[in-house]
Write an enzyme that holds these catalytic residues in place. Structure first.
Site, short mmCIF file in Angstrom:
data_model
loop_
_atom_site.label_atom_id
_atom_site.label_comp_id
_atom_site.label_asym_id
_atom_site.label_seq_id
_atom_site.Cartn_x
_atom_site.Cartn_y
_atom_site.Cartn_z
N HIS A 67 58.68 20.43 -25.23
CA HIS A 67 58.48 20.48 -23.77
C HIS A 67 57.36 19.52 -23.39
O HIS A 67 56.30 19.51 -24.03
CB HIS A 67 58.11 21.91 -23.36
CG HIS A 67 57.97 22.08 -21.88
ND1 HIS A 67 59.05 22.11 -21.01
CD2 HIS A 67 56.86 22.22 -21.09
CE1 HIS A 67 58.62 22.27 -19.78
NE2 HIS A 67 57.30 22.33 -19.79
N GLY A 102 69.00 11.38 -25.99
CA GLY A 102 68.86 11.69 -27.41
C GLY A 102 67.75 10.95 -28.12
O GLY A 102 67.83 10.73 -29.34
N THR A 103 66.69 10.58 -27.40
CA THR A 103 65.60 9.86 -28.08
C THR A 103 64.87 10.76 -29.08
O THR A 103 64.43 10.29 -30.14
CB THR A 103 64.60 9.28 -27.07
OG1 THR A 103 64.00 10.32 -26.31
CG2 THR A 103 65.29 8.28 -26.14
N ASN A 104 64.73 12.03 -28.76
CA ASN A 104 64.11 12.94 -29.73
C ASN A 104 65.02 13.17 -30.93
O ASN A 104 64.55 13.30 -32.06
CB ASN A 104 63.76 14.27 -29.07
CG ASN A 104 62.43 14.22 -28.34
OD1 ASN A 104 61.42 13.81 -28.90
ND2 ASN A 104 62.43 14.61 -27.08
N MET A 159 69.15 20.79 -21.64
CA MET A 159 68.76 21.21 -20.30
C MET A 159 69.44 22.51 -19.86
O MET A 159 69.65 22.73 -18.66
CB MET A 159 69.05 20.10 -19.30
CG MET A 159 68.40 18.77 -19.66
SD MET A 159 66.62 18.89 -19.97
CE MET A 159 66.04 19.25 -18.31
N ASN A 213 61.91 24.30 -29.38
CA ASN A 213 62.09 23.41 -28.24
C ASN A 213 60.88 22.49 -28.11
O ASN A 213 59.76 22.88 -28.46
CB ASN A 213 62.25 24.23 -26.96
CG ASN A 213 62.45 23.36 -25.73
OD1 ASN A 213 63.28 22.46 -25.72
ND2 ASN A 213 61.67 23.62 -24.68
N LEU A 259 69.48 29.23 -23.06
CA LEU A 259 70.36 29.86 -24.04
C LEU A 259 70.43 31.36 -23.79
O LEU A 259 69.41 31.99 -23.47
CB LEU A 259 69.85 29.58 -25.46
CG LEU A 259 69.96 28.13 -25.91
CD1 LEU A 259 69.19 27.91 -27.19
CD2 LEU A 259 71.42 27.73 -26.08
#
Length: 203
Positions: free
Chosen positions: A108, A11-13, A89, A106, A92
């Site tokens: 990437h 969860g760093t982002n 990861m 997203n 959807l």
């Protein structure tokens, strides 16, 4: 603008979004969901006072569409207007994307369309590229094939250490993703009607 975040890992982002845009410029992160019960992202969300929930596939009999439908309903019930995939990861299902049309983004760790999918950094290092980068893009039914919103590159001409490359790219992710969320909240991002592959940004 109410934001929902999907995350699978550390969860760093998510933390970058909490630190840089949550509660600023009309942006509120109102919900965080994960497919992993032990995702540290859930702890980060709760520490910030954000409601967080886990949607483990086993609960839905292995039915990905059912799981995605439940996530979508949960997010919609909290008034989510933009869904951010921050290290999520899982692919959807089309039904989820239909529920949030052009409202799923997203981040990437590659300069798309190069090196889509999993293990992008490993692919790039193995290929011997000298310029790495990060892409934030809209999500469509493909794998990292949606329209590009912003990209940022960095030259690493002798890169061979995966951990070093990953750390450098994470620094960019932590800047670029909040920037895109802020732009969308301001209404500064739109798809070009003449070319739906092209994203127009009005700064």
């Amino acid at each position: 603008m109410n934001v929902g975040v999907l995350a699978s890992g550390a969860g760093t982002n998510l933390q970058a979004l909490i630190d840089r845009v949550h509660g600023r410029g009309g942006v509120r992160i109102v919900a965080v969901a994960s497919d992993k019960t032990d995702a540290h992202a859930l702890e980060r969300a709760r520490a910030a006072g954000i409601v967080a929930e886990t949607f483990v596939l086993d609960r839905f009999g292995g039915d990905r569409a059912a799981r995605d439908g439940a996530i979508g309903e949960w997010l919609a019930g909290r008034g989510v207007e933009l869904v951010v995939l921050a290290g999520y990861m899982q692919l959807l299902s089309p039904g989820f994307l239909t529920a949030f049309p052009d409202r799923v983004i997203n981040v990437h760790p590659a300069l798309l369309p190069a090196f889509p999918g999993l293990h992008a950094i490993e692919q790039a290092v193995e290929y011997g590229v000298r310029v790495f980068g990060v892409t934030v893009h809209f999500v469509d039914a493909g794998v990292d094939t949606g329209p590009v919103i912003l990209q940022r590159a960095i030259e690493l001409p002798s890169a061979s250490d995966l951990a070093e490359v990953r750390a450098r790219l994470q620094e960019i992710e932590h800047e670029l993703l909040p920037e895109v969320v802020s732009l969308i909240a301001r209404g500064a991002v739109r798809l070009d009607p003449a070319n739906p592959r092209r994203v127009v940004i009005e700064r």
